[in-house]
Design a protein around this motif. Structure first.
Motif, PDB file in Angstrom:
ATOM      1  N   ALA A  49       0.831  -1.210   0.000  1.00  0.00           N
ATOM      2  CA  ALA A  49       0.000   0.000   0.000  1.00  0.00           C
ATOM      3  C   ALA A  49       0.865   1.260   0.000  1.00  0.00           C
ATOM      4  O   ALA A  49       0.585   2.211  -0.744  1.00  0.00           O
ATOM      5  CB  ALA A  49      -0.935  -0.001   1.208  1.00  0.00           C
ATOM      6  N   GLN A  50       1.909   1.269   0.818  1.00  0.00           N
ATOM      7  CA  GLN A  50       2.811   2.428   0.854  1.00  0.00           C
ATOM      8  C   GLN A  50       3.454   2.665  -0.509  1.00  0.00           C
ATOM      9  O   GLN A  50       3.563   3.805  -0.972  1.00  0.00           O
ATOM     10  CB  GLN A  50       3.892   2.233   1.925  1.00  0.00           C
TER      11      GLN A  50
ATOM     12  N   ALA B  54       0.846   3.975  -3.036  1.00  0.00           N
ATOM     13  CA  ALA B  54       0.546   5.384  -2.755  1.00  0.00           C
ATOM     14  C   ALA B  54       1.690   6.290  -3.220  1.00  0.00           C
ATOM     15  O   ALA B  54       1.446   7.363  -3.794  1.00  0.00           O
ATOM     16  CB  ALA B  54       0.267   5.585  -1.271  1.00  0.00           C
ATOM     17  N   THR B  55       2.916   5.871  -2.998  1.00  0.00           N
ATOM     18  CA  THR B  55       4.066   6.646  -3.465  1.00  0.00           C
ATOM     19  C   THR B  55       4.046   6.781  -4.983  1.00  0.00           C
ATOM     20  O   THR B  55       4.231   7.878  -5.526  1.00  0.00           O
ATOM     21  CB  THR B  55       5.385   5.992  -3.002  1.00  0.00           C
TER      22      THR B  55
ATOM     23  N   ALA C   8       1.454   6.484  -6.926  1.00  0.00           N
ATOM     24  CA  ALA C   8       0.291   7.288  -7.307  1.00  0.00           C
ATOM     25  C   ALA C   8       0.627   8.770  -7.235  1.00  0.00           C
ATOM     26  O   ALA C   8       0.258   9.539  -8.124  1.00  0.00           O
ATOM     27  CB  ALA C   8      -0.900   6.953  -6.414  1.00  0.00           C
ATOM     28  N   ARG C   9       1.350   9.159  -6.196  1.00  0.00           N
ATOM     29  CA  ARG C   9       1.753  10.564  -6.067  1.00  0.00           C
ATOM     30  C   ARG C   9       2.807  10.933  -7.110  1.00  0.00           C
ATOM     31  O   ARG C   9       2.706  11.962  -7.778  1.00  0.00           O
ATOM     32  CB  ARG C   9       2.293  10.845  -4.672  1.00  0.00           C
TER      33      ARG C   9
ATOM     34  N   VAL D  78      -4.425   2.319   0.762  1.00  0.00           N
ATOM     35  CA  VAL D  78      -3.994   3.268  -0.273  1.00  0.00           C
ATOM     36  C   VAL D  78      -4.927   4.471  -0.278  1.00  0.00           C
ATOM     37  O   VAL D  78      -4.473   5.617  -0.318  1.00  0.00           O
ATOM     38  CB  VAL D  78      -3.940   2.606  -1.668  1.00  0.00           C
ATOM     39  N   ARG D  79      -6.231   4.228  -0.214  1.00  0.00           N
ATOM     40  CA  ARG D  79      -7.191   5.345  -0.175  1.00  0.00           C
ATOM     41  C   ARG D  79      -6.929   6.253   1.030  1.00  0.00           C
ATOM     42  O   ARG D  79      -6.976   7.474   0.920  1.00  0.00           O
ATOM     43  CB  ARG D  79      -8.620   4.808  -0.129  1.00  0.00           C
TER      44      ARG D  79
ATOM     45  N   LEU E 175      -4.046   6.650   2.679  1.00  0.00           N
ATOM     46  CA  LEU E 175      -2.792   7.377   2.471  1.00  0.00           C
ATOM     47  C   LEU E 175      -2.957   8.520   1.476  1.00  0.00           C
ATOM     48  O   LEU E 175      -2.423   9.615   1.680  1.00  0.00           O
ATOM     49  CB  LEU E 175      -1.698   6.413   1.990  1.00  0.00           C
ATOM     50  N   LEU E 176      -3.703   8.275   0.401  1.00  0.00           N
ATOM     51  CA  LEU E 176      -3.877   9.309  -0.613  1.00  0.00           C
ATOM     52  C   LEU E 176      -4.839  10.399  -0.166  1.00  0.00           C
ATOM     53  O   LEU E 176      -4.765  11.528  -0.661  1.00  0.00           O
ATOM     54  CB  LEU E 176      -4.327   8.693  -1.939  1.00  0.00           C
TER      55      LEU E 176
ATOM     56  N   THR F  31      -2.979  12.712  -5.115  1.00  0.00           N
ATOM     57  CA  THR F  31      -2.242  12.918  -6.356  1.00  0.00           C
ATOM     58  C   THR F  31      -2.757  14.194  -6.994  1.00  0.00           C
ATOM     59  O   THR F  31      -3.751  14.783  -6.568  1.00  0.00           O
ATOM     60  CB  THR F  31      -2.410  11.725  -7.309  1.00  0.00           C
TER      61      THR F  31
END
Length: 150
Positions: A95-96, A99-100, A102-103, A139-140, A142-143, A148
């Protein structure tokens, strides 16, 4: 969709920029950007790393012979997990990393290719279960903290 199967995914950021510039130039709205990568989710990092290695290594070794690139070794494998295109680990680790990416790549979608030659059905099923129950919600979360920019 960015099909990233090796190396640092961030190296595709220029492709994303070019794509978004092209859309803008022709007057089209921004479209979703996705990433497709290989990996496995298991209950622990150790379990995922060892399980994926057992099936990934012989597959990539065969491909290396066919296509003339370097044989896979454990150090390269671990580097691909740590900083490259393999998404292998526990739900939190994967997930981390998603997310990374995605950003960094302005993703709105992520597709995990979790099947590889002879990977046991139980490992595939567990990956699917963990992706839905643990990875996607994390992930949701974290984002939501740092979204993003697409």
């Amino acid at each position: 969709m960015l099909a990233i199967i090796g190396g640092r995914p961030q190296r595709f950021a220029g492709h994303v920029d070019l794509y978004l510039q092209a859309l803008k130039q022709v007057g089209n709205p921004v479209q979703p950007i996705g990433q497709h990568s290989l990996g496995l989710v298991a209950d622990t990092d150790e379990e995922a790393v060892e399980t994926w290695w057992r099936y990934w290594q012989p597959t990539v070794e065969r491909l290396a012979k066919e296509r003339g690139f370097h044989k896979p070794d454990r150090a390269r494998y671990e580097a691909e997990i740590d900083n490259g295109a393999l998404f292998v680990g526990s739900p939190e680790t994967v997930a981390q990393k998603i997310a990374t990416m995605a950003r960094d790549l302005r993703l709105s979608r992520f597709d995990l290719k979790y099947d590889i030659m002879h990977l046991p059905p139980e490992a595939r099923a567990r990956t699917i279960e963990l992706l839905g129950s643990k990875v996607a919600p994390r992930v949701r979360e974290l984002l939501a903290k740092e979204p993003t920019h697409v």
